[in-house]
Scaffold this motif. Structure first.
Motif, mmCIF file in Angstrom:
data_model
loop_
_atom_site.group_PDB
_atom_site.id
_atom_site.type_symbol
_atom_site.label_atom_id
_atom_site.label_comp_id
_atom_site.label_asym_id
_atom_site.label_seq_id
_atom_site.Cartn_x
_atom_site.Cartn_y
_atom_site.Cartn_z
ATOM 1 N N UNK A 130 -90.127 14.018 -17.937
ATOM 2 C CA UNK A 130 -88.756 13.857 -17.134
ATOM 3 C C UNK A 130 -88.678 15.522 -16.781
ATOM 4 N N UNK A 131 -88.580 15.603 -15.356
ATOM 5 C CA UNK A 131 -88.424 16.927 -14.468
ATOM 6 C C UNK A 131 -87.042 17.483 -14.771
ATOM 7 N N UNK A 132 -86.984 18.723 -14.259
ATOM 8 C CA UNK A 132 -85.866 19.415 -14.423
ATOM 9 C C UNK A 132 -85.148 19.730 -12.974
ATOM 10 N N UNK A 133 -84.005 19.782 -12.660
ATOM 11 C CA UNK A 133 -83.388 20.402 -11.453
ATOM 12 C C UNK A 133 -82.473 21.816 -11.743
ATOM 13 N N UNK A 134 -82.494 22.460 -10.844
ATOM 14 C CA UNK A 134 -81.669 23.563 -10.729
ATOM 15 C C UNK A 134 -80.331 23.091 -10.255
ATOM 16 N N UNK A 135 -79.222 23.430 -11.045
ATOM 17 C CA UNK A 135 -77.875 23.035 -10.637
ATOM 18 C C UNK A 135 -77.108 24.389 -10.719
ATOM 19 N N UNK A 136 -76.460 24.523 -9.805
ATOM 20 C CA UNK A 136 -75.641 25.535 -9.431
ATOM 21 C C UNK A 136 -74.190 25.179 -9.986
ATOM 22 N N UNK A 137 -73.472 26.007 -10.663
ATOM 23 C CA UNK A 137 -71.749 25.684 -10.926
ATOM 24 C C UNK A 137 -71.160 26.771 -10.331
ATOM 25 N N UNK A 138 -70.170 26.578 -9.705
ATOM 26 C CA UNK A 138 -68.964 27.483 -9.354
ATOM 27 C C UNK A 138 -67.810 27.468 -9.939
ATOM 28 N N UNK A 139 -67.151 28.531 -10.362
ATOM 29 C CA UNK A 139 -65.821 28.304 -10.966
ATOM 30 C C UNK A 139 -64.844 29.261 -9.984
ATOM 31 N N UNK A 140 -63.907 28.256 -9.746
ATOM 32 C CA UNK A 140 -62.827 28.782 -8.572
ATOM 33 C C UNK A 140 -61.478 28.582 -9.177
ATOM 34 N N UNK A 141 -60.428 29.522 -8.698
ATOM 35 C CA UNK A 141 -59.202 29.727 -9.154
ATOM 36 C C UNK A 141 -58.168 29.915 -8.069
ATOM 37 N N UNK A 142 -56.951 29.585 -8.336
ATOM 38 C CA UNK A 142 -55.750 30.124 -7.866
ATOM 39 C C UNK A 142 -54.933 30.753 -8.679
ATOM 40 N N UNK A 143 -54.146 31.873 -8.486
ATOM 41 C CA UNK A 143 -53.356 32.691 -9.348
ATOM 42 C C UNK A 143 -51.956 32.949 -8.994
ATOM 43 N N UNK A 144 -51.737 32.010 -7.872
ATOM 44 C CA UNK A 144 -50.115 32.161 -7.489
ATOM 45 C C UNK A 144 -49.985 30.717 -6.649
ATOM 46 N N UNK A 145 -48.790 30.071 -6.717
ATOM 47 C CA UNK A 145 -48.696 28.824 -6.016
ATOM 48 C C UNK A 145 -48.757 29.156 -4.556
ATOM 49 N N UNK A 169 -54.572 28.041 -11.908
ATOM 50 C CA UNK A 169 -55.256 26.821 -11.795
ATOM 51 C C UNK A 169 -56.667 26.778 -11.337
ATOM 52 N N UNK A 170 -57.354 26.442 -12.176
ATOM 53 C CA UNK A 170 -58.885 26.614 -11.794
ATOM 54 C C UNK A 170 -59.626 25.404 -12.062
ATOM 55 N N UNK A 171 -60.729 25.482 -11.585
ATOM 56 C CA UNK A 171 -61.765 24.284 -11.716
ATOM 57 C C UNK A 171 -63.237 24.606 -11.597
ATOM 58 N N UNK A 172 -64.163 23.775 -11.581
ATOM 59 C CA UNK A 172 -65.407 23.964 -11.376
ATOM 60 C C UNK A 172 -66.098 22.930 -10.534
ATOM 61 N N UNK A 173 -67.067 23.414 -9.752
ATOM 62 C CA UNK A 173 -67.905 22.094 -9.046
ATOM 63 C C UNK A 173 -69.368 22.569 -9.111
ATOM 64 N N UNK A 185 -63.865 22.129 0.738
ATOM 65 C CA UNK A 185 -62.507 21.540 0.532
ATOM 66 C C UNK A 185 -61.716 22.715 -0.517
ATOM 67 N N UNK A 186 -62.369 23.113 -1.497
ATOM 68 C CA UNK A 186 -61.665 24.103 -2.274
ATOM 69 C C UNK A 186 -61.398 25.143 -1.644
ATOM 70 N N UNK A 187 -62.314 25.642 -1.070
ATOM 71 C CA UNK A 187 -62.239 26.944 -0.373
ATOM 72 C C UNK A 187 -61.105 26.841 0.490
ATOM 73 N N UNK A 188 -60.947 25.762 1.425
ATOM 74 C CA UNK A 188 -59.898 25.638 2.413
ATOM 75 C C UNK A 188 -58.667 25.289 1.890
ATOM 76 N N UNK A 189 -58.424 24.864 0.566
ATOM 77 C CA UNK A 189 -57.313 24.864 -0.125
ATOM 78 C C UNK A 189 -56.688 26.228 -0.936
ATOM 79 N N UNK A 190 -57.529 27.204 -0.611
ATOM 80 C CA UNK A 190 -57.110 28.347 -1.198
ATOM 81 C C UNK A 190 -57.591 28.892 -2.445
ATOM 82 N N UNK A 191 -58.457 28.177 -2.934
ATOM 83 C CA UNK A 191 -59.556 28.608 -4.153
ATOM 84 C C UNK A 191 -60.440 30.030 -3.852
ATOM 85 N N UNK A 192 -60.426 30.552 -4.767
ATOM 86 C CA UNK A 192 -61.242 31.756 -4.929
ATOM 87 C C UNK A 192 -62.237 31.673 -5.967
ATOM 88 N N UNK A 193 -63.543 32.031 -5.433
ATOM 89 C CA UNK A 193 -64.768 31.998 -6.716
ATOM 90 C C UNK A 193 -64.517 33.174 -7.322
#
Length: 190
Positions: free
Chosen positions: A1-16, A144-148, A159-167
């Protein structure tokens, strides 16, 4: 089985006020909270949305594991419907000290590219910010936070960046290459 490089970004908003809502799509698109915790429905959403983008962490869960996750105080599932048909969902998971994670968010493949995703994400983020108003005993939301990741849909990060999330964090890891499972065993990925 081969491997793949996966990048995970965590993003957040700190105010409504960080939320930059998307314009509602044309047509009869409604977003409704799934008020009755249903492992069957949640697994359907999870497998249907994530089947072509390699969501696998919950596929092996038992009914009891699904029920336990859904019964956690404050967990909410918001579902987008296009003319009565489920199109996608966002799952909110309150954590300690007023933090809410968007654990899952996405659209069933047939509904992508129709501006439903930005609308659903906007709605889900707004519901994360006002979660304590519906859930007595929860702390007021402060973050509010998430990862993609690079396995997610090609428009997810934009989409996340356009909704105001910051990396706030980036991780790069090698993972075993997996075939997309599809929405059910043996299904063809789109």
């Amino acid at each position: 089985m081969s491997n793949a490089t996966v990048t995970t970004w965590s993003l957040e908003q700190t105010a409504p006020t960080d939320l930059l809502p998307a314009i509602a799509p044309d047509g009869d698109v409604r977003i409704v909270r799934s008020e009755v915790p249903s492992p069957e429905f949640s697994r359907f959403l999870y497998a249907s949305v994530g089947g072509d983008i390699r969501w696998t962490d919950r596929l092996g869960w038992t009914y009891e594991q699904w029920q336990q996750a859904l019964d956690k105080p404050g967990v909410e599932t918001w579902v987008a419907y296009d003319r009565g048909t489920p199109a996608g969902y966002v799952e909110l998971d309150p954590q300690d000290d007023g933090v809410v994670e968007i654990v899952y968010f996405g659209l069933i493949p047939a509904f992508r590219g129709r501006r439903i995703g930005g609308h659903l994400l906007s709605h889900g983020v707004a519901r994360a910010w006002d979660l304590a108003e519906r859930r007595p005993g929860l702390a007021e939301t402060k973050r509010v936070w998430l990862h993609t990741c690079s396995k997610d849909g090609e428009h997810a990060m934009d989409n996340y960046l356009r909704r105001g999330f910051k990396l706030f964090d980036t991780k790069v890891e090698e993972e075993p290459e997996e075939a997309a499972p599809g929405p059910w065993p043996g299904a063809r990925a789109v």
